[in-house]
Write a protein that holds these residues in place. Sequence first.
Motif, PDB file in Angstrom:
ATOM      1  N   THR A   1      -8.833 -22.294 -12.125  1.00  0.00           N
ATOM      2  CA  THR A   1      -8.996 -21.272 -13.160  1.00  0.00           C
ATOM      3  C   THR A   1      -9.026 -21.903 -14.541  1.00  0.00           C
ATOM      4  O   THR A   1      -9.875 -21.577 -15.383  1.00  0.00           O
ATOM      5  N   VAL A   2      -8.091 -22.823 -14.807  1.00  0.00           N
ATOM      6  CA  VAL A   2      -8.023 -23.460 -16.117  1.00  0.00           C
ATOM      7  C   VAL A   2      -9.258 -24.336 -16.360  1.00  0.00           C
ATOM      8  O   VAL A   2      -9.758 -24.410 -17.493  1.00  0.00           O
ATOM      9  N   SER A   3      -9.761 -24.998 -15.317  1.00  0.00           N
ATOM     10  CA  SER A   3     -10.943 -25.849 -15.490  1.00  0.00           C
ATOM     11  C   SER A   3     -12.189 -25.024 -15.808  1.00  0.00           C
ATOM     12  O   SER A   3     -13.086 -25.504 -16.505  1.00  0.00           O
ATOM     13  N   HIS A   4     -12.240 -23.772 -15.322  1.00  0.00           N
ATOM     14  CA  HIS A   4     -13.368 -22.897 -15.631  1.00  0.00           C
ATOM     15  C   HIS A   4     -13.251 -22.304 -17.039  1.00  0.00           C
ATOM     16  O   HIS A   4     -14.261 -22.138 -17.729  1.00  0.00           O
ATOM     17  N   ILE A   5     -12.054 -21.958 -17.416  1.00  0.00           N
ATOM     18  CA  ILE A   5     -11.839 -21.347 -18.740  1.00  0.00           C
ATOM     19  C   ILE A   5     -10.791 -22.192 -19.449  1.00  0.00           C
ATOM     20  O   ILE A   5      -9.577 -21.942 -19.364  1.00  0.00           O
ATOM     21  N   VAL A   6     -11.242 -23.211 -20.151  1.00  0.00           N
ATOM     22  CA  VAL A   6     -10.348 -24.203 -20.731  1.00  0.00           C
ATOM     23  C   VAL A   6      -9.412 -23.589 -21.769  1.00  0.00           C
ATOM     24  O   VAL A   6      -8.264 -24.028 -21.939  1.00  0.00           O
ATOM     25  N   VAL A   7      -9.858 -22.545 -22.473  1.00  0.00           N
ATOM     26  CA  VAL A   7      -9.050 -21.960 -23.538  1.00  0.00           C
ATOM     27  C   VAL A   7      -7.719 -21.403 -23.003  1.00  0.00           C
ATOM     28  O   VAL A   7      -6.747 -21.254 -23.753  1.00  0.00           O
TER      29      VAL A   7
END
Length: 487
Positions: free
Chosen positions: A347-353
């Motif tokens: 999840t974090v790798s897809h949406i870095v923010v």
Amino acid sequence: MTDTDRTQSTARRLDTEDAQLALARVQEQLRRHAVVENISSHDSESDASDKVQVNLLQKQHEDALRTLVNDLHPADIAFILESLPKEERQLIWNLVRSEFDADVLLEVADWVRQSLIDSMDRADLVAATENMDADEIADLVANLPPDVIAEVQKGLTLKERAQLIEAMGYPEDSVGGIMDFEMVRVRDDVRLEVVLRYLRRLTELPDHTDQIFVVDRVDRLLGVLPLTALLVNDPDESVHNVMSTAYLTLNPHDDDAEAASAFERYDLVSAPVVDDRGRLVGRVTIDDVVDVIREDNDEQALSRAGMQEEDIFAPFARALRNRSPWLLLNLCTAGIAAYVASRFEDTVSHIVVLAFLMSIVAGIGGNSGNQTMTIIIRALAVGRVTSANAWLLIKREITVTFMVALLGSFVAGLFAWGISDSVPIALVMMAALIGNMLVGALVGVLVPMIRSRFGKDPAIGSSVLLTFATDSLGFFIFLGLATLFLI
């Protein structure tokens, strides 16, 4: 010099110089002394006249230190000793005049007192303690060698020895542990004029005497005679007719924190201590209560960080034993929080923010929970939380936190939208913030209450458990919602 004379001589000094300024002057004088000591130790080849000059300079510095320290109030001397490293502390202690030893030992913190006592020889210890009251000796018993205690007891009267044994029998955190035995008591069948004549024959009144205790033939407390009533009424009036029967009494086995709360609530200066048979056995005064409040506040502040009181210049090994257990626990809880975050790597790798925003969710949840926890711990400390109002208090804190969370989530949502330009991310941020603030409120209420329910200090380690909950669950809520609605 009597205690009264000493108080008068130091009162002028206290008006012009506080303890911090005195400490700074002592430290500066110690620095100069150390420079001379260093010259003396490295100048072995100097001629005799130079050595004499150095020795004279050393003596001048010691005399200046001795004058500076002994011109202070014993409480300020204690403050200075607590603020110096062990070597300098010992140097200053050796310069304190012997007549101040007892007062300083009573004023200084427990973690410094033992080292001072260990450095004193037997004769000095006996001399320092033999003129103390029984309740003051009892305060030092845990630190004194058994042979010194035995020697001091030999010089006590039978009454004083009985008082000492009684004081030693009460727990340290009880009313009996802080009460003193010096008080004025009279019978109810005498006239006020007789009481006034009796008071005039005394050398001085016990400290903080605002009332005289009225007792019968077997020392049962019948009432109190305020000094104001003694002075404004007709001297021919009977004590029985003037005394007040509306007064607060304490039991020797009461908790000293509860006694402190009573003093605060009723604006007391002193209060009688009576046993289970109603006999007057002692009194508690406002100076004892102030010490209790200060010590409880210090313990509470340290307990929240999972620490115990220690010498600020304690050896590294002792400091390590004091600080490491809860820090290691905190490291474990932080590791669990990091593990929770790692489960949402995709999840974090897809949406870095999200990596930047999740720390806000955890931090705000922890701060909100800390506010709630502080309120609850304070309420528990003063006895305001009961089984009857506990559930009401929980509901109130949840409601207040929810209302604050709504406002805070709106601000956080605007921030998330501003840096991500995404309304869904902003909505997830808002929902996660509300959820984690509610988690913080629940933990902030329940952890102290549960610990108190089982007789444990509600403050010990509470902040560590709160951080664990708001970090782990904050990451889980935020990243879990992001996984459900954004991926």
